[in-house]
Design a protein around this motif. Structure first.
Motif, PDB file in Angstrom:
ATOM      1  N   PHE A 138       0.839  -1.197   0.000  1.00  0.00           N
ATOM      2  CA  PHE A 138       0.000   0.000   0.000  1.00  0.00           C
ATOM      3  C   PHE A 138       0.873   1.245   0.000  1.00  0.00           C
ATOM      4  O   PHE A 138       1.964   1.257   0.581  1.00  0.00           O
ATOM      5  N   THR A 139       0.400   2.312  -0.630  1.00  0.00           N
ATOM      6  CA  THR A 139       1.089   3.592  -0.571  1.00  0.00           C
ATOM      7  C   THR A 139       0.820   4.220   0.795  1.00  0.00           C
ATOM      8  O   THR A 139      -0.141   3.838   1.485  1.00  0.00           O
ATOM      9  N   GLU A 159      -2.679   5.519   0.871  1.00  0.00           N
ATOM     10  CA  GLU A 159      -3.677   4.468   1.106  1.00  0.00           C
ATOM     11  C   GLU A 159      -3.668   4.045   2.569  1.00  0.00           C
ATOM     12  O   GLU A 159      -4.726   3.842   3.171  1.00  0.00           O
ATOM     13  N   THR A 164     -10.867   1.129  -1.154  1.00  0.00           N
ATOM     14  CA  THR A 164      -9.408   1.216  -1.062  1.00  0.00           C
ATOM     15  C   THR A 164      -8.781  -0.158  -1.282  1.00  0.00           C
ATOM     16  O   THR A 164      -7.813  -0.297  -2.038  1.00  0.00           O
ATOM     17  N   HIS A 189      -6.490  -1.393  -4.599  1.00  0.00           N
ATOM     18  CA  HIS A 189      -5.151  -1.947  -4.390  1.00  0.00           C
ATOM     19  C   HIS A 189      -5.063  -3.357  -4.982  1.00  0.00           C
ATOM     20  O   HIS A 189      -4.066  -3.701  -5.622  1.00  0.00           O
ATOM     21  N   ARG A 190      -6.092  -4.147  -4.787  1.00  0.00           N
ATOM     22  CA  ARG A 190      -6.119  -5.505  -5.342  1.00  0.00           C
ATOM     23  C   ARG A 190      -6.029  -5.471  -6.864  1.00  0.00           C
ATOM     24  O   ARG A 190      -5.295  -6.243  -7.472  1.00  0.00           O
ATOM     25  N   MET A 227      -4.662  -3.131  -8.715  1.00  0.00           N
ATOM     26  CA  MET A 227      -3.305  -2.743  -9.082  1.00  0.00           C
ATOM     27  C   MET A 227      -2.362  -3.937  -8.961  1.00  0.00           C
ATOM     28  O   MET A 227      -1.536  -4.183  -9.843  1.00  0.00           O
ATOM     29  N   LEU A 228      -2.492  -4.697  -7.877  1.00  0.00           N
ATOM     30  CA  LEU A 228      -1.641  -5.871  -7.697  1.00  0.00           C
ATOM     31  C   LEU A 228      -1.909  -6.917  -8.777  1.00  0.00           C
ATOM     32  O   LEU A 228      -0.977  -7.574  -9.259  1.00  0.00           O
TER      33      LEU A 228
END
Length: 140
Positions: free
Chosen positions: A65-66, A69, A93, A97-98, A100-101
């Protein structure tokens, strides 16, 4: 055993195997908010809440996570529980993130496939070169 009511930066750094500088950075980013004590407020005193936020920050970083985030998730963690808006923000959120991964995983799999193909080609060329040299030396 009761939990301490406060922690020093050194204690937290040791417990979580991070540098005091990293903890100060998280403080600068608004992830931690220690109380100040001593002459001119130079001594940082971290609460159990700060300890938990540091633990969650480090876990969030390990998960990729950033800091932005992580801050959002921590703010949700601190807000009153059970609100629909809080749960939606949390889910949004996590979902972003999921996704992006997932894209990164697809990119990594593509790259790994390409590298495997290049490696196989290189090995084949190398083997062909060795075979040619072996045939030449037998012919001579």
């Amino acid at each position: 055993m009761t939990q301490p009511t406060h922690y020093t930066i050194t204690e937290l750094a040791r417990e979580f195997d991070v540098t005091p500088r990293a903890i100060r950075f998280y403080e600068d980013q608004g992830l931690l908010a220690p109380r100040r004590e001593g002459a001119n407020g130079l001594r940082r005193v971290y609460s159990p809440r700060d300890r938990t936020r540091l633990k969650l920050t480090l876990r969030g970083k390990r998960l990729g996570f950033t800091l932005s985030e992580i801050r959002t998730l921590l703010d949700l963690y601190d807000s009153p529980t059970g609100t629909t808006a809080q749960l939606r923000a949390f889910i949004d959120t996590i979902a972003a993130h999921r996704e992006m991964l997932q894209r990164q995983l697809e990119d990594l799999n593509t790259t790994l496939s390409e590298l495997t193909a290049y490696e196989e080609q290189g090995r084949a060329l190398l083997a062909a070169g060795i075979d040619k040299r072996a045939r030449r030396s037998k012919a001579a």
